[in-house]
Design a protein around this motif. Structure first.
Motif, PDB file in Angstrom:
ATOM      1  N   GLU B 111      88.101  85.332  34.165  1.00 24.86           N
ATOM      2  CA  GLU B 111      87.117  84.267  34.321  1.00 24.86           C
ATOM      3  C   GLU B 111      86.857  83.989  35.802  1.00 24.86           C
ATOM      4  O   GLU B 111      85.708  83.888  36.233  1.00 24.86           O
ATOM      5  CB  GLU B 111      87.610  83.002  33.622  1.00 24.86           C
ATOM      6  N   ALA B 112      87.929  83.851  36.574  1.00 28.91           N
ATOM      7  CA  ALA B 112      87.755  83.570  37.995  1.00 28.91           C
ATOM      8  C   ALA B 112      87.431  84.825  38.794  1.00 28.91           C
ATOM      9  O   ALA B 112      86.970  84.743  39.928  1.00 28.91           O
ATOM     10  CB  ALA B 112      89.007  82.900  38.552  1.00 28.91           C
ATOM     11  N   ASP B 189      94.677  80.881  48.466  1.00 25.05           N
ATOM     12  CA  ASP B 189      93.607  80.211  47.716  1.00 25.05           C
ATOM     13  C   ASP B 189      92.264  80.870  48.024  1.00 25.05           C
ATOM     14  O   ASP B 189      91.862  80.954  49.173  1.00 25.05           O
ATOM     15  CB  ASP B 189      93.557  78.726  48.087  1.00 25.05           C
ATOM     16  N   PRO B 190      91.582  81.328  46.995  1.00 25.77           N
ATOM     17  CA  PRO B 190      90.335  82.070  47.238  1.00 25.77           C
ATOM     18  C   PRO B 190      89.168  81.108  47.491  1.00 25.77           C
ATOM     19  O   PRO B 190      88.378  80.835  46.606  1.00 25.77           O
ATOM     20  CB  PRO B 190      90.153  82.866  45.949  1.00 25.77           C
ATOM     21  N   LEU B 191      89.082  80.594  48.714  1.00 23.10           N
ATOM     22  CA  LEU B 191      88.006  79.663  49.068  1.00 23.10           C
ATOM     23  C   LEU B 191      86.781  80.442  49.528  1.00 23.10           C
ATOM     24  O   LEU B 191      86.867  81.255  50.434  1.00 23.10           O
ATOM     25  CB  LEU B 191      88.473  78.724  50.185  1.00 23.10           C
ATOM     26  N   LYS B 192      85.644  80.158  48.912  1.00 22.31           N
ATOM     27  CA  LYS B 192      84.429  80.853  49.323  1.00 22.31           C
ATOM     28  C   LYS B 192      83.896  80.293  50.634  1.00 22.31           C
ATOM     29  O   LYS B 192      83.167  80.964  51.351  1.00 22.31           O
ATOM     30  CB  LYS B 192      83.368  80.714  48.241  1.00 22.31           C
TER      31      LYS B 192
END
Lengths: 486, 486
Positions: B111-112, B189-192
């Protein structure tokens, strides 16, 4: 503010005047005045002179003279920083280095999909130049009439159109910059693969001018939009909005240009305060989404058909409550107007403490609900809301003043509220600056909250590349020694 | 090589043994031996011990002990560096820090679209894990059965599938790393969007372990391919190939998975030396292109139909000479086999000096023709050819030995030829390392050819973050003092 500006070395100023000539150097207070205060009027500074170099060689000369005489420099583009990143210090110790005269688009190629623009090119002018050759530069934001390429690169700017093509970081294919020692980093060649060591381009992007001066950038152009469809969708919750976003990404990631979320109360403020707006959907919905689907090729399925089919399918799956698709470009503009008026409507409603924050996309729905509830519980009388770029994991989190608060409420309450919100952001694995940068406004919060390893690395890199702390001192990097304020 | 390995501090070794336990520490020469030579047998080193930590805390403990006792560390994953980047120095002064035991995929979400993989996860295992949830990790390369996530990140690896989703830099959404002082940079943390200062993630990607040890990465997953079409196309020239590529990108950029170029003589070597291969097209063509178009959704136009239509249109416009589309998955595999056998076929033909280089895509066709002609004129008897990732601006440029040369010809002639080719690359605005990195093999060439501003910045960053020069010393960064070799 009544102290005189301390005298800078006369020989330094005359050397600068000699290099830059009358068009590039001024110490006339009237000409300098407009550039001493940030556009929101929150930060004020002073300076004995404004430097406006005409080209990269002049920037290099300035940095060499400044290095010799230990003169701090504050780079400035359109002066539209949201965090006081381009305002000189109050003690008048620094000179403003304006890049506005370097406003040439050096080259532009539709075939290669690349524009090479100098630091002073205004975003709207870049948009026009790209459009004239059938292309577009996809990043845009409210300040496009004044924001410049150098500032956009140096702050890794975002905006409402980041979902598909990314922030400035993703769009900046190459950089030319003058490093603090006056050498020119010649990195404009747009290489898709380059493994020659530490990525200096990525280091300068978002460095807010603290490691050197970006003088030009190679920027990605994409084919112009020939057709778009804009929809407005009522949803149950941010969770439902995210599920809808995932569905659309799965089906049409490469056409999805925007996906913005708004809570019902914020939309109501727009309808109340902004003339000429009207509710896009008939019923009431707790949350709303604006979606845009584009195509840059007139073949294949029109975006309106695509969006209609996507939404029909999503509705079957229970992914929203109600939706409408703009039937004309005027209607599309009207839907975007609702989104783009949110900040103004919130301001019209009353004072608020605003936060530009991000968390991982998957965690954003919980954050939007939980952090708002937590802030309201902690600060009685406030109401908290979040709106914006759900697909980027970036929302603007506003904590509104209790009814009847004075206009300057945020000045007093702001610090404690921001600290509280930032703590929640960090706990959610997020960033206290998603797209506005750190500047001077968030410098101490960044020092308070940064992972110690990150902070140590920032300080080490700053000290290594700018040992004299002359590049935009007092911004972004909280120095260990307390020497951050110049 | 007959000198004894200098004794490292006994207390340091026993401290390391104590922290790591018997599974994590060995000084048994038989167990160490396989990791002392790079996989191509070009670089040999020695070490008194091999450290294999089980988790990030153990890596941090190793770095603290190493810092205290001034012990250099050479990080190693699958030991498949192309440039000697993971081989310890010959004098035995450094310990090998193997990440292979850290092989856990910590999380995986369809999903992510994110997998969090430890540094020791082997690429093929990551592929399998992603496939098992209907997703894929899109980067792949020849060494996928041994190459590890830590090495892929640290070398910003590329491969044949970069066109659509990019190199490791684009696919690495977050990083966990231990910095030289033993602190853990917790950036998974996958921060855009994240504008909290200098981008430490991008600094560590491609740093070849010289600024710290990558212990885990958050990696982008994309939907699995459900259907693909592979075509083989005869073209007139690299210029025609690029025009065809532009056409396909314009029409179907988001479906274009591969676009590889091969000259006729290289294809002929494959057909001659690789059993079971046959010519994909009937006639003779001076240059060839392999193209792959994919879809990850079973709706809409099948890739074969799409490719057929695209090629029909391109043929009308005179963008190629002849083409065939694989009619089955077996035929598709056979076409890729021709491409993937190029290096082996060139090796079977005879010795050659190989270069992994990039130039801006728009300049690549000229470079392929002109640089080959220049090299042939400068070094009589050689023949030069280039093949590979035209769409990435990255080709493998081979200068083949004159007929009858001894097998070790490249050892003698290589240095002068590489210097000449690298000069041509720099003149074309390119990079002497497109995807393999610098390691020890290209370190001195990087020093010779780098923009002085870039070199100064590299050295300053290295000295700032790793003041003891303990992180993979002698690799990538040519130190100013000549202290690069530990």
């Amino acid at each position: 503010m009544t102290n005189p500006i301390p005298a800078l070395s006369g020989s330094a100023l005359s050397a600068l005047r000699g290099v830059l000539g009358p068009k590039g150097f001024t110490d006339d207070p009237d000409l300098i005045a407009p550039w001493l205060t940030d556009w929101r009027g929150r930060f004020h500074g002073r300076t004995p002179a404004l430097l406006s170099p005409a080209d990269t060689a002049e920037v290099a000369a300035i940095l060499r003279i400044a290095g010799e005489h230990h003169i701090p420099l504050v780079p400035q583009g359109g002066n539209t920083s949201m965090v006081g990143g381009a305002t000189p210090p109050e003690d008048g110790s620094a000179l403003i280095l304006s890049l506005r005269r370097m406003s040439r688009i050096r080259s532009l190629s539709a075939e290669a999909g690349v524009a090479v623009a100098e630091a002073g090119v205004i975003l709207a002018n870049l948009h026009d130049a790209a459009n004239a050759i059938g292309m577009r530069f996809p990043l845009t934001l409210g300040g496009k009439g004044s924001a410049t390429v150098g500032g956009l690169v140096s702050t890794n700017a975002g905006g409402t159109q980041v979902l598909r093509f990314g922030t400035m970081r993703a769009l900046t294919l190459g950089i030319e910059a003058v490093l603090p020692d006056g050498t020119v980093f010649a990195g404009l060649d747009p290489l898709k693969k380059d493994n020659r060591g530490y990525d200096i381009r990525h280091l300068l992007i978002g460095a807010e001018g603290t490691l050197g001066i970006v003088t030009a950038a190679s920027l990605r152009l994409v084919p112009a939009i020939v057709d778009r469809a804009v929809g407005w969708i009522g949803v149950e919750s941010p969770h439902q909005a995210l599920a809808l976003l995932r569905r659309l990404e799965n089906r049409a990631a490469d056409a999805l240009e925007g996906f913005e979320i708004v809570r019902a109360d914020s939309l109501a403020l727009v309808l109340k305060h902004v003339p000429g707006t009207r509710a896009p959907l008939a019923g009431d919905h707790p949350w709303h989404v604006l979606v845009e689907v584009d195509r840059s090729d007139s073949r294949g399925e029109p975006p309106a058909t695509m969006l209609e089919n996507l939404l029909a399918e999503a509705f079957e799956e229970g992914l929203f409550r109600d939706a409408t698709i703009a039937a004309s470009e005027a209607q599309a503009e009207a839907l975007w107007m609702l989104r783009d008026s949110l900040s103004a409507a919130e301001r019209a409603h009353g004072p608020a403490v605003q936060h530009d924050i991000s968390v991982p996309v998957a965690g954003m729905p919980d954050f939007m609900i939980d952090a708002a509830a937590a802030a309201e519980a902690r600060f009685p009388g406030v109401s908290a809301t979040a709106f914006g770029h759900l697909g980027d994991g970036n929302v603007h989190f506003h904590v509104r003043a209790p009814a009847g608060s004075p206009p300057d409420w945020a000045m007093g309450a702001g610090k404690a509220i921001s600290a509280y919100v930032h703590d929640l952001v960090v706990a959610a694995g997020g960033s206290i600056s998603a797209e506005h940068g750190i500047g001077q406004m968030k410098r101490d919060e960044n020092a308070r909250l940064a992972d110690p390893a990150r902070l140590t690395a920032l300080r080490a890199i700053k000290a290594a590349l700018d040992p004299g702390n002359l590049m935009n001192p007092g911004k972004l990097v909280p120095l260990a020694t307390g020497a951050a304020a110049p």
